[in-house]
Design an enzyme around this catalytic site. Sequence first.
Site, PDB file in Angstrom:
ATOM      1  CB  CYS A 175      -0.918  -0.013   1.208  1.00 16.29           C
ATOM      2  SG  CYS A 175      -1.833  -1.540   1.299  1.00 16.29           S
ATOM      3  CD  GLU A 176       4.100   3.210   1.679  1.00 12.80           C
ATOM      4  OE1 GLU A 176       4.326   4.340   1.198  1.00 12.80           O
ATOM      5  OE2 GLU A 176       3.879   3.007   2.877  1.00 12.80           O
TER       6      GLU A 176
END
Length: 419
Positions: free
Chosen positions: A346-347
């Site tokens: 989640c980046e």
Amino acid sequence: MHEFNFKNRRLYCEGVEVEELAEKYGTPLYVYSYHTLIDHFLKLQNAFLTVSPLICYSVKANSNLAILKSLVDKGAGLDIVSGGELKRALKVGCPGKKIVYASVGKTDKEIEEAIKAGILLFNVESEPELANINRIAAKLRKKVKVALRINPDVEPKTHKFITTGKLTNKFGIDFKAAEKILYSRSNFPSVIISGLHLHIGSQITESSPYMAAFSKISFFIRKLKNSGINLEYLNIGGGLGIVYNNETPQTAQLYAKKVLPILKETGLKIIMEPGRFIIGNAGILVVKVLYNKDNPLKKFIIVDGGMNDLIRPALYDAYHNIVPVKQSGRKSQVTSRKCDVVGPICESGDFFAKGRVLPQVKEGEYLAVMSAGAYGFSMSSNYNSRRRAAEVMVVKDKVFLVRKREEYEDLYRNEIVPA
Ligand code: PLP
């Protein structure tokens, strides 16, 4: 350069098909070629034969015990930067007399353990550290050899995060301060300052920054000699660049040809600390395609490896060549598309490639992220509670699992929920 080659449109590591490894051990998977590893070590050793250097492989580049043992068995020493790396070095039977220890922040415990292990040299990075080593050595009733790490203030022409030899960097001691320390060495009776060390940065593809740094240090050594200060060792660090994309880095032979005249002039025993040069192109990361996802602006290939497995693209915007492990020759794969290869984390920084033209690949197929041997697994993490990858080493047609994939329990093994 390395033993990852296509035969009949299939990627092999030495004599083993990479897809077979992916199927058997799962992905993401690090695959190392033993013969590439050893070949790179021997290339450097041969290039510098006339000065018989102690080649201390830089453990931080890839600290897997199987890699360390393979190199130590060929006569390599090890360059360490922590108590953990010391433990690894001792675990594979590296003699203390072939271990050198750098790091700007060595703790008392780490210093004490390294003294007890009888390491060859501490690479000292500041005067307070020198005083501390002196104090601990005195307490242990030992006399300890050290090299002062010089910061020569040269521009290595590499990424700013892997530049270490400028005065804006935290590493080493400037010449003036080093001179002062050497003249006041009687204040440190439990240490013998027997060498100088420098490491100007990593992924350096030209010889000119080395020549600049070594010329400066050679001049300094001559100056010291004229004042009656004789040293035994010169540690020239690591930093040699490798091919990731279309770089044309100096070969070991060319590097040696350029720097040997300067090094020989010093008359000192030479130590070097290569990491990336030895292991960088001896390893790949194999990932599986999970999804092809297109939006009006972009095409994404989402794979099961992420920045927690290989952080170099996210951290340095580093380039890694990416190839399907099987070139099917079918029409759809031959059609190339410009896409981003991204991981599940989640980046938005979680990518292996951006805007890369790649053959079209199907879900379930495997991609190889090339040149991932150095600063790949060793910089990996459990971010997003992802288990760290398995690692295998291939020796001709034999495969050795050299690190099991982590289990979910490994993620919270040391965690405690208070009652
Ligand atoms: N020596 C020191 C002191 C280092 O800090 C490093 C890398 O950061 C190395 C050696 C190895 O560098 P490379 O992998 O670029 O050869």
